[in-house]
Write a protein that holds these residues in place. Structure first.
Motif, PDB file in Angstrom:
ATOM      1  N   GLU A   1      22.223-103.128  66.740  1.00 39.18           N
ATOM      2  CA  GLU A   1      23.693-103.048  66.836  1.00 39.18           C
ATOM      3  C   GLU A   1      24.382-103.419  65.475  1.00 39.18           C
ATOM      4  O   GLU A   1      24.428-104.494  65.138  1.00 39.18           O
ATOM      5  N   GLY A   2      24.921-102.510  64.885  1.00 38.57           N
ATOM      6  CA  GLY A   2      25.592-102.689  63.839  1.00 38.57           C
ATOM      7  C   GLY A   2      24.541-102.749  62.669  1.00 38.57           C
ATOM      8  O   GLY A   2      23.634-102.196  62.563  1.00 38.57           O
ATOM      9  N   ARG A   3      24.869-103.667  61.537  1.00 38.51           N
ATOM     10  CA  ARG A   3      23.819-104.169  60.795  1.00 38.51           C
ATOM     11  C   ARG A   3      22.701-104.553  60.883  1.00 38.51           C
ATOM     12  O   ARG A   3      22.312-105.418  61.964  1.00 38.51           O
ATOM     13  N   PRO A   4      21.538-103.917  60.634  1.00 42.78           N
ATOM     14  CA  PRO A   4      20.204-104.295  60.804  1.00 42.78           C
ATOM     15  C   PRO A   4      19.850-105.642  60.178  1.00 42.78           C
ATOM     16  O   PRO A   4      20.568-105.959  59.508  1.00 42.78           O
ATOM     17  N   THR A   5      19.030-106.488  61.266  1.00 42.63           N
ATOM     18  CA  THR A   5      18.508-107.827  60.406  1.00 42.63           C
ATOM     19  C   THR A   5      17.013-107.734  60.522  1.00 42.63           C
ATOM     20  O   THR A   5      16.375-106.837  61.084  1.00 42.63           O
ATOM     21  N   PRO A   6      16.501-108.529  59.570  1.00 46.27           N
ATOM     22  CA  PRO A   6      14.957-108.597  59.602  1.00 46.27           C
ATOM     23  C   PRO A   6      14.379-108.625  60.863  1.00 46.27           C
ATOM     24  O   PRO A   6      13.131-108.164  60.990  1.00 46.27           O
TER      25      PRO A   6
ATOM     26  N   SER B   1       9.367 -94.670  49.966  1.00 47.56           N
ATOM     27  CA  SER B   1      10.795 -94.681  49.484  1.00 47.56           C
ATOM     28  C   SER B   1      11.906 -95.330  50.586  1.00 47.56           C
ATOM     29  O   SER B   1      11.540 -95.070  51.707  1.00 47.56           O
ATOM     30  N   LEU B   2      12.700 -95.872  50.104  1.00 44.26           N
ATOM     31  CA  LEU B   2      13.781 -96.422  51.216  1.00 44.26           C
ATOM     32  C   LEU B   2      15.135 -95.719  51.042  1.00 44.26           C
ATOM     33  O   LEU B   2      15.532 -95.482  49.822  1.00 44.26           O
ATOM     34  N   ASP B   3      15.559 -95.154  51.986  1.00 45.96           N
ATOM     35  CA  ASP B   3      16.822 -94.298  51.965  1.00 45.96           C
ATOM     36  C   ASP B   3      17.634 -94.653  53.033  1.00 45.96           C
ATOM     37  O   ASP B   3      17.270 -95.014  54.165  1.00 45.96           O
ATOM     38  N   PRO B   4      18.955 -94.316  52.770  1.00 44.58           N
ATOM     39  CA  PRO B   4      20.114 -94.466  54.148  1.00 44.58           C
ATOM     40  C   PRO B   4      19.812 -93.747  55.125  1.00 44.58           C
ATOM     41  O   PRO B   4      20.049 -94.311  56.206  1.00 44.58           O
ATOM     42  N   TYR B   5      19.438 -92.756  55.124  1.00 46.20           N
ATOM     43  CA  TYR B   5      19.052 -91.939  56.545  1.00 46.20           C
ATOM     44  C   TYR B   5      18.402 -92.512  57.367  1.00 46.20           C
ATOM     45  O   TYR B   5      18.332 -92.447  58.782  1.00 46.20           O
ATOM     46  N   MET B   6      17.504 -93.574  56.942  1.00 51.47           N
ATOM     47  CA  MET B   6      16.483 -94.391  57.957  1.00 51.47           C
ATOM     48  C   MET B   6      17.321 -95.259  58.864  1.00 51.47           C
ATOM     49  O   MET B   6      16.903 -95.320  59.992  1.00 51.47           O
ATOM     50  N   ARG B   7      18.570 -95.525  58.639  1.00 45.82           N
ATOM     51  CA  ARG B   7      19.338 -96.245  59.561  1.00 45.82           C
ATOM     52  C   ARG B   7      19.585 -95.321  60.499  1.00 45.82           C
ATOM     53  O   ARG B   7      19.605 -95.975  61.733  1.00 45.82           O
TER      54      ARG B   7
END
Lengths: 342, 342
Positions: free
Chosen positions: B16-21, B47-53
């Motif tokens: 919910e909102g910002r991911p956490t570990p 690769s780490l990319d914003p779309y993964m959110r």
């Protein structure tokens, strides 16, 4: 002086929100006499269109505002009554931007001769004029409906919306119209031949629109904004195209606009559905005008495009008719018959 | 079984909102043995990319969400370690979508062979991969910058933004970058050669952006949204084009969004300035990939396009690196080196 009296309607004050009759003033002044290279036009028909609301405000838009005390702008059909211009003779009929008045001087710029035998003169303000061309250029160049796709348009009994839906069908797409009240809806469905029509006054309008678009929406020709946008927005398919030519529902609003903020949701879907939102005014596509006159004249002759005019008699009634237009009270292209002998 | 251990990172819960570990879980499982027609890949770079959110949320988007308990998706560079597939031999290098794990089985679908002599392998995830192609297709097909026009892009030190600005300059346009902090701004201006750069952390950011765009904005490549959009929006020229490929500033927001409602103002300008807003994802333009590889390889060789990578060592650090990416803490294309021997 010409010895003729020019009745004209000028902008008396800039409306806050909905215009009122007091924002306009009727004046009688002497009509000028044309000098060498000029001609005098007698206005027969005046077009009333939603874009005029924007010109009444001081805010910068794609065209400068009407100055306080100046004649309201507008497209007109006129007859040449005196000419000292080599290209025009007395008795010629022209399309002009003479505005809300009964006589206007011209140097010949921006005029287009009309053949009264080819089509009723008033159609130069509607289906064969700016509204028809707005529908033609916006739908075919930006909307690009494909066979089997769904095209939605509001104000579907009006001159732009009616043409959009009929052109969508000519291109093999499914036309879904939105109109206000049973009479307009019946006209859109039965006379214009749209595949479906939804009354935006219905309490379950959004649900009915969804039912009318079982395969989603591929083209939404945006000419109203407001609640109609909110109902269409969730229905967009991937790669939907949204030509934006008008936002009549918000022209009378001054803002700031109350929340919630809808922009993040719209941007999210622009991204996730690869939507195209494209504002336009028809003059961008002026090079397509010859194609438009050729195609649209043929479609009218063949009965594939129908149109309806709402003709108000007398220049003095223009303000009240224009205010009604913003409320959706007209039924068909709103035209003021300025010269009773026309 | 292959006798190898596959370390993988799965989605443990939907943030919910910002991911956490805690939204991620590390698992060690036996790597499978390829059957006939399959091959086993050892992941070298992830690769780490914003779309993964977006894929971490249940909401429908242009791609289905990652299931709870499933391996996080992602583009990877891998080496073939076992092959029972006729087109691939042990030792081949490939681009694959193997996700956040150290080994992956493949039937050969969606793989692309890589030549380690032609370019560093990790560039297949950045300037010569999806981010570079997003910049190329979005800017050249939708943005279409003309000589002398002004192109604005945010996240200008990132792999998409950096490429957008350099391509804009190759096309003769003026590139204005937006980045966070003096180090990134100096890189954008001095190393990437943008014409101007503005720090979005500056208290007078909007005013500085306006000064950096004295002739207004003709193309805004939208990859962030939020406050940057608000600063760019008033600067649009007539007929400005806005390719929308990302909205990282709002990915962690759940809505509803507080007012005032910005949509009517945006729609008003879409109309009055004839703006084009166009969302896209790069796979729409897949037919341009051969042109992209040819052009971009040449521009890199000629030193006309530069790039920077931010390489994190070890798969276990992927979650924290990804969370930092959403906060703008990376500097250059964020890549996880999964195999320490790579």
């Amino acid at each position: 002086m010409s010895g003729l009296t020019n009745r004209r309607i000028v902008l008396a004050s800039r409306p806050e929100g909905r215009p009122t009759p007091a924002d306009f003033r009727i004046e009688d002044v002497a009509a000028p006499e044309p000098r060498e290279g000029e001609l005098l036009l007698k206005v027969l028909y005046l077009s009333l269109d939603p874009y005029m609301r924007g010109r009444m405000s001081a805010a910068k838009s794609y065209a400068p505002p009407v100055e306080l005390g100046a004649v309201m702008v507008g497209g007109t059909v006129a007859r040449v009554v005196r000419s000292r211009h080599p290209d025009y003779a007395e008795g010629d009929f022209v399309f002009s931007y003479s505005g809300w008045q009964s006589y206007a001087l011209s140097k010949g710029e921006g005029l287009r001769k009309l053949d009264p035998a080819a089509a009723p003169l008033s159609t130069a303000l509607g289906v064969l004029g700016m509204p028809g061309f707005t529908a033609y250029a916006g739908l075919l160049t930006i909307g690009r409906p494909q066979p089997g796709e769904t095209v939605v348009v509001a104000a579907a009994s009006g001159p732009v919306g009616a043409t959009v839906g009929q052109l969508a069908r000519i291109k093999g797409a499914r036309a879904v119209g939105i109109a206000g009240g049973p009479e307009k809806c019946a006209y859109v469905r039965d006379t214009l031949g749209f595949d479906a029509v939804v009354d935006h006054r219905a309490p379950d309008f959004a649900e009915r629109l969804k039912e009318a678009c079982p395969k989603g929406v591929d083209v939404y020709f945006e000419n109203v904004g407001g609640a109609v946008w909110d109902a269409v927005f969730p229905l967009f398919n991937e790669f939907a195209r949204i030509p934006v030519c008008g936002l009549i529902a918000q022209y009378n609003s001054t803002g700031p606009f109350e929340g919630p903020d809808r922009l993040p949701i719209v941007m999210r879907d622009v991204l996730s559905k690869s939507l195209t939102l494209r504002g336009f005014i028809q003059r961008e596509f002026v090079s397509q005008l010859p194609d438009f006159y050729r195609d649209m004249s043929a479609w009218i002759r063949e009965g594939r495009v129908r149109y309806r005019e709402d003709i108000v008699e007398g220049l003095d009634r223009a303000p009240e008719a224009f205010i009604g237009l913003l409320d959706g009270r007209n039924f068909g292209k709103l035209v003021v018959k300025v010269d009773e002998s026309a």
